[in-house]
Design a protein around this motif. Structure first.
Motif, PDB file in Angstrom:
ATOM      1  N   GLY A 109      13.628  -3.580 136.782  1.00 43.63           N
ATOM      2  CA  GLY A 109      13.373  -3.986 135.405  1.00 43.63           C
ATOM      3  C   GLY A 109      12.321  -3.190 134.666  1.00 43.63           C
ATOM      4  N   PHE A 110      11.957  -2.020 135.185  1.00 45.62           N
ATOM      5  CA  PHE A 110      11.006  -1.159 134.488  1.00 45.62           C
ATOM      6  C   PHE A 110      11.760  -0.049 133.750  1.00 45.62           C
ATOM      7  CE2 PHE A 110       8.548  -2.938 137.952  1.00 45.62           C
ATOM      8  CZ  PHE A 110       7.260  -3.102 137.446  1.00 45.62           C
ATOM      9  N   ARG A 111      11.601   0.036 132.448  1.00 55.86           N
ATOM     10  CA  ARG A 111      12.108   1.208 131.747  1.00 55.86           C
ATOM     11  C   ARG A 111      11.220   2.380 132.163  1.00 55.86           C
ATOM     12  NH1 ARG A 111      13.016   0.379 125.536  1.00 55.86           N
ATOM     13  NH2 ARG A 111      10.763   0.097 125.625  1.00 55.86           N
ATOM     14  N   LEU A 134      -4.255   1.139 144.059  1.00 51.95           N
ATOM     15  CA  LEU A 134      -3.429   2.247 144.531  1.00 51.95           C
ATOM     16  C   LEU A 134      -2.660   1.796 145.760  1.00 51.95           C
ATOM     17  CD1 LEU A 134      -2.674   5.360 144.659  1.00 51.95           C
ATOM     18  CD2 LEU A 134      -4.610   5.566 146.246  1.00 51.95           C
ATOM     19  N   VAL A 135      -1.354   2.038 145.759  1.00 54.34           N
ATOM     20  CA  VAL A 135      -0.544   1.868 146.963  1.00 54.34           C
ATOM     21  C   VAL A 135       0.116   3.200 147.259  1.00 54.34           C
ATOM     22  CG1 VAL A 135      -0.147  -0.606 146.671  1.00 54.34           C
ATOM     23  CG2 VAL A 135       1.452   1.036 145.643  1.00 54.34           C
ATOM     24  N   THR A 136       0.500   3.410 148.521  1.00 55.83           N
ATOM     25  CA  THR A 136       1.196   4.632 148.890  1.00 55.83           C
ATOM     26  C   THR A 136       2.404   4.264 149.745  1.00 55.83           C
ATOM     27  OG1 THR A 136       0.331   5.316 151.074  1.00 55.83           O
ATOM     28  CG2 THR A 136      -1.139   5.593 149.183  1.00 55.83           C
ATOM     29  N   GLY A 137       3.483   5.025 149.568  1.00 59.00           N
ATOM     30  CA  GLY A 137       4.660   4.747 150.366  1.00 59.00           C
ATOM     31  C   GLY A 137       5.895   5.427 149.825  1.00 59.00           C
ATOM     32  N   ALA A 138       7.016   5.094 150.432  1.00 56.20           N
ATOM     33  CA  ALA A 138       8.315   5.540 149.952  1.00 56.20           C
ATOM     34  C   ALA A 138       8.764   4.615 148.819  1.00 56.20           C
ATOM     35  CB  ALA A 138       9.321   5.544 151.094  1.00 56.20           C
ATOM     36  N   ALA A 139       9.964   4.847 148.312  1.00 54.56           N
ATOM     37  CA  ALA A 139      10.436   4.068 147.172  1.00 54.56           C
ATOM     38  C   ALA A 139      10.691   2.605 147.536  1.00 54.56           C
ATOM     39  CB  ALA A 139      11.714   4.686 146.613  1.00 54.56           C
ATOM     40  N   GLY A 140      10.922   2.315 148.813  1.00 51.40           N
ATOM     41  CA  GLY A 140      11.218   0.949 149.209  1.00 51.40           C
ATOM     42  C   GLY A 140      10.135  -0.040 148.863  1.00 51.40           C
ATOM     43  N   LEU A 141       8.891   0.405 148.805  1.00 47.71           N
ATOM     44  CA  LEU A 141       7.786  -0.506 148.499  1.00 47.71           C
ATOM     45  C   LEU A 141       7.929  -1.125 147.114  1.00 47.71           C
ATOM     46  CD1 LEU A 141       5.117  -1.735 149.407  1.00 47.71           C
ATOM     47  CD2 LEU A 141       3.953   0.329 148.606  1.00 47.71           C
ATOM     48  N   ALA A 142       8.662  -0.466 146.219  1.00 46.66           N
ATOM     49  CA  ALA A 142       8.851  -0.991 144.865  1.00 46.66           C
ATOM     50  C   ALA A 142       9.817  -2.171 144.814  1.00 46.66           C
ATOM     51  CB  ALA A 142       9.349   0.122 143.948  1.00 46.66           C
ATOM     52  N   LEU A 143      10.459  -2.496 145.945  1.00 43.45           N
ATOM     53  CA  LEU A 143      11.397  -3.616 145.973  1.00 43.45           C
ATOM     54  C   LEU A 143      10.762  -4.921 145.501  1.00 43.45           C
ATOM     55  CD1 LEU A 143      13.471  -3.276 149.261  1.00 43.45           C
ATOM     56  CD2 LEU A 143      14.387  -3.649 146.972  1.00 43.45           C
ATOM     57  N   GLY A 144       9.486  -5.093 145.767  1.00 40.24           N
ATOM     58  CA  GLY A 144       8.826  -6.342 145.429  1.00 40.24           C
ATOM     59  C   GLY A 144       8.227  -6.379 144.039  1.00 40.24           C
ATOM     60  N   LEU A 145       8.373  -5.315 143.261  1.00 41.83           N
ATOM     61  CA  LEU A 145       7.838  -5.283 141.903  1.00 41.83           C
ATOM     62  C   LEU A 145       8.822  -5.923 140.928  1.00 41.83           C
ATOM     63  CD1 LEU A 145       6.398  -1.646 141.845  1.00 41.83           C
ATOM     64  CD2 LEU A 145       5.209  -3.777 142.412  1.00 41.83           C
ATOM     65  N   THR A 146       8.308  -6.460 139.845  1.00 40.71           N
ATOM     66  CA  THR A 146       9.146  -7.052 138.811  1.00 40.71           C
ATOM     67  C   THR A 146       8.716  -6.532 137.453  1.00 40.71           C
ATOM     68  OG1 THR A 146       9.433  -9.074 140.112  1.00 40.71           O
ATOM     69  CG2 THR A 146       9.968  -9.191 137.765  1.00 40.71           C
ATOM     70  N   GLY A 147       9.637  -5.852 136.769  1.00 38.27           N
ATOM     71  CA  GLY A 147       9.343  -5.303 135.462  1.00 38.27           C
ATOM     72  C   GLY A 147       9.757  -6.235 134.343  1.00 38.27           C
TER      73      GLY A 147
END
Length: 422
Positions: A25-27, A219-232
């Protein structure tokens, strides 16, 4: 105005993360380098990802470029940051993951962060601090033989310790499975102060827990999978529309030698018109060789616009040049240069859809086309997406561009990707 800013260490990694952010949900705008983070364009985005070519750059250059990206993101309004690297933790004993993480931590005035390369959708998991690729330890996977960053150890802590001035600690899967509150307590514990925290994760739910437990970190670091828990703020409405129309001229440019891409090339050869790059011909006269490839593309577009031509460098590991002839450029550099030059000629000649395979090749193509930003569109596979791009060459043209990591995508991606552009 964007609130989340990300720094990706290569171009395919940037679109990988941006794809995930759009799905959440992030543009999302991908800026090609720190200089491309323009306040006016960024103001329409919820997240900005800066794409760098820092994965295999000298350490000092990688750190400087990453800090420049951070400054640009901060000036655009971002207040939380994400250092994105490959889910196979591509790095060397000197870096660049550890040195960049150290520099970013200092710049955001944080004393700890997490290290989360897990991305189960692409077969990358972490248990007991060991990184697995499709169930095999990293050092037994094809990444062991990577020509630029051979990964000969699956232990993330052992990989990181020579690279960082921070202590490296591990958080086990049991703590993750105990829930976000328990995991946050482990992250915030006094003994974790000043540390890089390697966090286990084997499932998407594990990553959602990690994301929830680390929402307070700057700051977080990781692969793209870490963004699974974000909500835009724009669920279901963050995707950019295509720049091209069905039937517009298209091409596949593949510079990767990975096993995944070799399988995709084999499938593509069976279904698409194709030409293999001839390294000897490139050494003799690169412009003439590129002109010949472009002429082949134009003829194929005339015969059948629905079958994009495939241009590839490797279909067998025997193609890899083990020793560079004295006084000559390495084959890998010639291939990048040739495919980048070919991309420019093809777009100038009418191509409006390009699928590019390989991180270094993608970087070379985007640079040659003078693309400054990518608006993320339709997904193709975990970590692969179409994006609308405006080129700076030829007076500026809008095209659809897919930048594919060598290790990502299904076997039929070269033939099936085009159906997503509707």
């Amino acid at each position: 105005m964007p609130t989340l800013g990300a720094i990706a260490d290569d171009f395919t990694g940037a679109t990988d993360l941006a794809t995930m952010l759009v799905s959440r949900g992030f543009r999302t705008l991908v800026a090609i380098g720190a200089d491309a983070v323009e306040p006016e364009a960024s103001a329409e985005a919820d997240a900005v990802v800066v794409a760098l070519k820092s994965r295999t750059a000298p350490v000092e250059e990688a750190v400087a470029d990453s800090l420049a990206a951070l400054r640009a993101l901060r000036a655009a309004g971002c207040r939380r940051y994400y250092f994105k690297y490959c889910s196979t933790f591509d790095s060397t004993p000197r870096g660049n993951i550890g040195p960049v993480a150290d520099a970013l931590l200092e710049a955001v005035h944080a004393d700890r962060t997490v290290v989360v390369p897990a991305f189960p959708a692409t077969g990358r998991t972490v248990r007991d601090g060991l990184l697995y690729v499709h169930g095999e330890p990293l050092d037994r996977s094809p990444m062991r033989h990577h020509p630029l960053t051979p990964m000969t150890d699956a232990s993330l802590a052992r990989l990181l310790r020579p690279q960082t001035r921070h202590p490296v600690r591990q958080i086990p899967l049991a703590t993750v499975r105990a829930g976000a509150a328990e995991l946050r307590a482990a992250v915030d514990a006094p003994e974790a102060s000043g540390a890089l925290l390697v966090v286990d994760a084997e499932t998407d739910d594990d990553l959602r827990t990690v994301s929830a437990a680390t929402a307070h970190l700057g700051l977080v670091t990781g692969a793209a999978g870490l963004a699974l828990g974000l909500t835009g703020p724009r669920p279901g409405a963050a995707r950019a529309t295509p720049a091209s129309a069905p039937g517009d001229p298209a091409a596949v440019l593949s510079g990767s030698a990975s096993s995944t891409t070799r399988a995709q090339v084999a499938h593509g050869r069976a279904h698409l018109p194709h030409r293999k790059l001839d390294v000897a011909a490139l050494r003799r006269d690169l412009p003439a060789a590129v002109a010949g490839l472009a002429a082949f593309a134009r003829e194929q577009w005339r015969l059948d616009p629905a079958r994009p031509p495939l241009f590839y460098a490797v279909d067998d590991l025997a193609d890899l040049e083990r020793t560079t002839p004295p006084g000559e450029a390495p084959a890998s550099a010639l291939i990048e240069e040739a495919l980048a030059a070919l991309a420019v000629v093809l777009v100038d000649g009418g191509a409006r859809r390009l699928l590019v395979a390989g991180g270094e090749t993608s970087g070379a193509v985007v640079t040659a086309l003078e693309v400054r930003g990518l608006a993320i569109g339709a997904p193709l596979a975990p970590g692969v997406t179409w994006a609308r791009a405006e080129t700076g060459t030829g007076g500026g043209r809008n095209i659809d561009l897919a930048l594919k990591s060598g290790n990502f995508g299904g076997t039929d991606i070269f033939t099936e990707a085009w159906s997503a552009l509707v």
